[in-house]
Design an enzyme around this catalytic site. Structure first.
Site, PDB file in Angstrom:
ATOM      1  N   ASP A  17       1.180 -12.001  -9.956  1.00  0.00           N
ATOM      2  CA  ASP A  17       0.607 -11.023  -8.886  1.00  0.00           C
ATOM      3  C   ASP A  17      -0.285 -10.176  -9.856  1.00  0.00           C
ATOM      4  O   ASP A  17       0.118  -8.812  -9.770  1.00  0.00           O
ATOM      5  CB  ASP A  17       1.666 -10.192  -8.067  1.00  0.00           C
ATOM      6  CG  ASP A  17       1.129  -9.514  -6.950  1.00  0.00           C
ATOM      7  OD1 ASP A  17      -0.063  -9.553  -6.330  1.00  0.00           O
ATOM      8  OD2 ASP A  17       1.956  -8.639  -6.229  1.00  0.00           O
ATOM      9  N   GLU A  96      -9.224 -12.377  -1.362  1.00  0.00           N
ATOM     10  CA  GLU A  96      -8.784 -11.799  -0.054  1.00  0.00           C
ATOM     11  C   GLU A  96     -10.160 -11.395   0.384  1.00  0.00           C
ATOM     12  O   GLU A  96     -11.057 -11.119  -0.135  1.00  0.00           O
ATOM     13  CB  GLU A  96      -8.320 -10.521  -0.429  1.00  0.00           C
ATOM     14  CG  GLU A  96      -7.840  -9.951   0.769  1.00  0.00           C
ATOM     15  CD  GLU A  96      -6.241  -8.992   0.573  1.00  0.00           C
ATOM     16  OE1 GLU A  96      -5.663  -8.614   1.642  1.00  0.00           O
ATOM     17  OE2 GLU A  96      -5.797  -9.526  -0.303  1.00  0.00           O
ATOM     18  N   LYS A 132      -7.158 -15.223   1.228  1.00  0.00           N
ATOM     19  CA  LYS A 132      -6.186 -14.348   1.689  1.00  0.00           C
ATOM     20  C   LYS A 132      -6.710 -13.435   2.876  1.00  0.00           C
ATOM     21  O   LYS A 132      -7.903 -12.887   2.884  1.00  0.00           O
ATOM     22  CB  LYS A 132      -5.792 -13.147   0.723  1.00  0.00           C
ATOM     23  CG  LYS A 132      -4.939 -13.883  -0.469  1.00  0.00           C
ATOM     24  CD  LYS A 132      -4.447 -12.849  -1.355  1.00  0.00           C
ATOM     25  CE  LYS A 132      -3.234 -11.954  -0.989  1.00  0.00           C
ATOM     26  NZ  LYS A 132      -2.836 -10.848  -1.946  1.00  0.00           N
ATOM     27  N   THR A 156      -1.556 -12.469   4.443  1.00  0.00           N
ATOM     28  CA  THR A 156      -0.949 -11.272   3.619  1.00  0.00           C
ATOM     29  C   THR A 156      -0.542 -10.121   4.480  1.00  0.00           C
ATOM     30  O   THR A 156      -0.822 -10.343   5.827  1.00  0.00           O
ATOM     31  CB  THR A 156      -1.874 -11.018   2.564  1.00  0.00           C
ATOM     32  OG1 THR A 156      -1.275 -10.040   1.661  1.00  0.00           O
ATOM     33  CG2 THR A 156      -3.152 -10.469   2.904  1.00  0.00           C
ATOM     34  N   PHE A 178       6.029  -9.382   2.594  1.00  0.00           N
ATOM     35  CA  PHE A 178       6.238  -8.421   1.693  1.00  0.00           C
ATOM     36  C   PHE A 178       7.646  -7.814   1.767  1.00  0.00           C
ATOM     37  O   PHE A 178       8.259  -7.491   2.526  1.00  0.00           O
ATOM     38  CB  PHE A 178       5.215  -7.062   1.955  1.00  0.00           C
ATOM     39  CG  PHE A 178       3.794  -7.332   1.673  1.00  0.00           C
ATOM     40  CD1 PHE A 178       3.405  -8.723   1.521  1.00  0.00           C
ATOM     41  CD2 PHE A 178       2.897  -6.307   1.175  1.00  0.00           C
ATOM     42  CE1 PHE A 178       2.143  -8.867   1.083  1.00  0.00           C
ATOM     43  CE2 PHE A 178       1.765  -6.668   0.642  1.00  0.00           C
ATOM     44  CZ  PHE A 178       1.166  -7.565   0.750  1.00  0.00           C
TER      45      PHE A 178
END
Length: 316
Positions: A17, A96, A132, A156, A178
């Site tokens: 990440d 993203e 993303k 996400t 998350f």
């Protein structure tokens, strides 16, 4: 004795990440994920400044208004960082879509195709990229169409079970529920968490994982946003886990035994399979204060970092 990181990689695909090339080189993850916040951090590093300058040059060549050029520069930079990462990993990098498009299905699809086009022009096939997208209703609908076109997606900012249900029914390739941000919200409400078994973020990912496996969904579950290694260890066996360099380092220096907690065989879900329509989805999110607040906060924060990155481009 094998380290916990080595034990984890035997049961779970580990994803970095970060956009930090040196960290990726050191830990050798299967995949890597980026987002506007991570790209902003990368842009502040001296070794990335030439890449950012080149992205601005390419954007100027693309033409358009000042804002269009800023958007283009950020896209070129994201793809350039993605290309650097792909030289170090065997799998995929997640790139993203601008969070300002989170509530616009068509604009999200258009941006996803632009990003894929930039990668393909650079000789990178779409089989190495995940796009993303925020797990709004509009984002999930965009992902459903993109998947049909062979553009696989990573959904996400996923905090609520309804988001996970809708993503699975849309046939998205991967979700990123998350963990740490869920814990943050509950702690702010006064919840005392003594260990990972009590962690509401861990419990959320386990619930999603068991629902998917029990009902035969193929969508990959990738736990994200960890606050400590205890959360990671409690999800050992999850399809994938995306982990920051600092926590990867902790796992790489710990040789205690790591126990597997999730396994696709024999998964049992307490939730009956159900396909949500738009009204049910929106009502469910509205009734979940944590999911509502953290989704909105996450989108705002990504937008803020996107704008900071644009300001950095302006200053070059």
């Amino acid at each position: 004795m094998a380290t916990k990181l080595e034990q984890l990689t035997s049961m779970t695909d580990v994803v970095a990440d970060t956009g930090d090339i040196e960290a990726i080189r050191r830990f050798s993850p299967v995949d890597a994920t980026t987002n506007p916040s991570l790209l902003l951090k990368a842009a502040d590093l001296p070794q990335y400044r030439p890449i950012l300058s080149d992205a601005k040059r390419r954007a100027l060549a693309d033409g358009g208004s000042e804002q269009q050029q800023l958007n283009s520069a950020c896209d070129h930079f994201a793809v350039a960082v993605g290309q650097e990462i792909l030289q170090l990993i065997p799998g995929r990098v997640s790139t993203e879509v601008d969070a300002r498009l989170s509530f616009n299905t068509q604009a999200t699809m258009d941006k996803a195709r632009q990003l894929i086009g930039l990668y393909e022009n650079a000789g990178v096939g779409r089989d190495r990229i995940l796009i993303k997208i925020a797990s709004t209703w509009e984002g999930i609908r965009a992902a459903a169409d993109l998947e049909q076109d062979g553009i696989q997606c990573n959904l996400t900012l996923l905090f609520g079970f309804a988001q996970a249900q809708a993503c699975a029914d849309a046939g998205v390739f991967l979700i990123s529920p998350f963990v740490g941000r869920i814990l943050d919200w509950h702690k702010a409400q006064g919840l005392a968490v003594n260990d990972a078994e009590e962690d509401p973020g861990v419990q959320s990912v386990r619930r999603i994982y068991n629902y998917y496996k029990a009902n035969g969904y193929r969508t990959v579950v990738m736990g994200a946003s960890f606050r400590n290694t205890g959360e990671i260890e409690a999800l050992a066996g999850c399809d994938r886990l995306t982990i920051s360099p600092g926590l990867l380092e902790e796992l790489a220096t710990d040789t205690a035994v790591l126990t597997r907690h999730l396994n696709p065989e024999g998964s049992v879900s307490g939730d009956a399979k159900h396909t949500l329509d738009e009204a049910e989805f929106r009502l469910s999110i509205n009734e979940d204060a944590m999911a509502t607040e953290k989704l909105a906060e996450g989108i705002r924060n990504f937008i803020a970092d996107q704008r900071r990155l644009e300001d950095l481009v302006k200053s070059l």
